[in-house]
Write an enzyme that holds these catalytic residues in place. Structure first.
Site, PDB file in Angstrom:
ATOM      1  N   LEU A   1       0.857  -1.180   0.000  1.00 16.28           N
ATOM      2  CA  LEU A   1       0.000   0.000   0.000  1.00 16.28           C
ATOM      3  C   LEU A   1       0.902   1.242   0.000  1.00 16.28           C
ATOM      4  O   LEU A   1       0.960   2.015   0.945  1.00 16.28           O
ATOM      5  CB  LEU A   1      -0.932  -0.023   1.213  1.00 16.28           C
ATOM      6  CG  LEU A   1      -2.192   0.839   1.149  1.00 16.28           C
ATOM      7  CD1 LEU A   1      -2.949   0.620  -0.156  1.00 16.28           C
ATOM      8  CD2 LEU A   1      -3.095   0.550   2.322  1.00 16.28           C
ATOM      9  N   HIS A   2       1.663   1.370  -1.082  1.00 15.35           N
ATOM     10  CA  HIS A   2       2.612   2.464  -1.266  1.00 15.35           C
ATOM     11  C   HIS A   2       2.406   3.063  -2.645  1.00 15.35           C
ATOM     12  O   HIS A   2       1.740   2.481  -3.487  1.00 15.35           O
ATOM     13  CB  HIS A   2       4.059   1.948  -1.158  1.00 15.35           C
ATOM     14  CG  HIS A   2       4.385   1.426   0.198  1.00 15.35           C
ATOM     15  ND1 HIS A   2       4.762   2.236   1.235  1.00 15.35           N
ATOM     16  CD2 HIS A   2       4.364   0.164   0.689  1.00 15.35           C
ATOM     17  CE1 HIS A   2       4.970   1.494   2.314  1.00 15.35           C
ATOM     18  NE2 HIS A   2       4.731   0.238   2.006  1.00 15.35           N
ATOM     19  N   ALA A   3       3.006   4.193  -2.881  1.00 13.32           N
ATOM     20  CA  ALA A   3       3.040   4.851  -4.184  1.00 13.32           C
ATOM     21  C   ALA A   3       1.656   4.945  -4.821  1.00 13.32           C
ATOM     22  O   ALA A   3       0.741   5.506  -4.238  1.00 13.32           O
ATOM     23  CB  ALA A   3       4.041   4.168  -5.094  1.00 13.32           C
TER      24      ALA A   3
END
Length: 87
Positions: A14-16
């Site tokens: 759950l990044h970028a």
């Protein structure tokens, strides 16, 4: 209070881009949204803050709990769960 337990599917966690998409949708909701990383001592964070979401350091295969309360929250939670991964 409604909630969804979601296993994060994105390869980057759950990044970028997944985090940005998640927050963009959460920002459209009139209610507060929180995200909690399962099996973590970290407190729930605002689903409307990209910095807070990224600070959770959620990786592929980890589970988060997305919570919201209020009119329309079930639909919002369904959409956010779809963005984040596999319910």
């Amino acid at each position: 209070m409604g909630e969804r337990k979601v296993t994060v599917a994105a390869e980057v966690g759950l990044h970028a881009r997944p985090a940005a998409t998640f927050v963009q949708r959460a920002m459209k909701a009139p209610m507060d949204i929180t995200v909690t990383k399962m099996n973590s001592a970290k407190a729930p964070v605002s689903g409307k803050s990209i910095l807070a979401i990224m600070a959770l350091d959620v990786r592929q295969g980890e589970t988060v709990v997305i919570s919201a309360e209020g009119e329309g929250s079930e639909d919002v939670l369904d959409e956010l769960a779809e963005i984040a991964g596999t319910p």
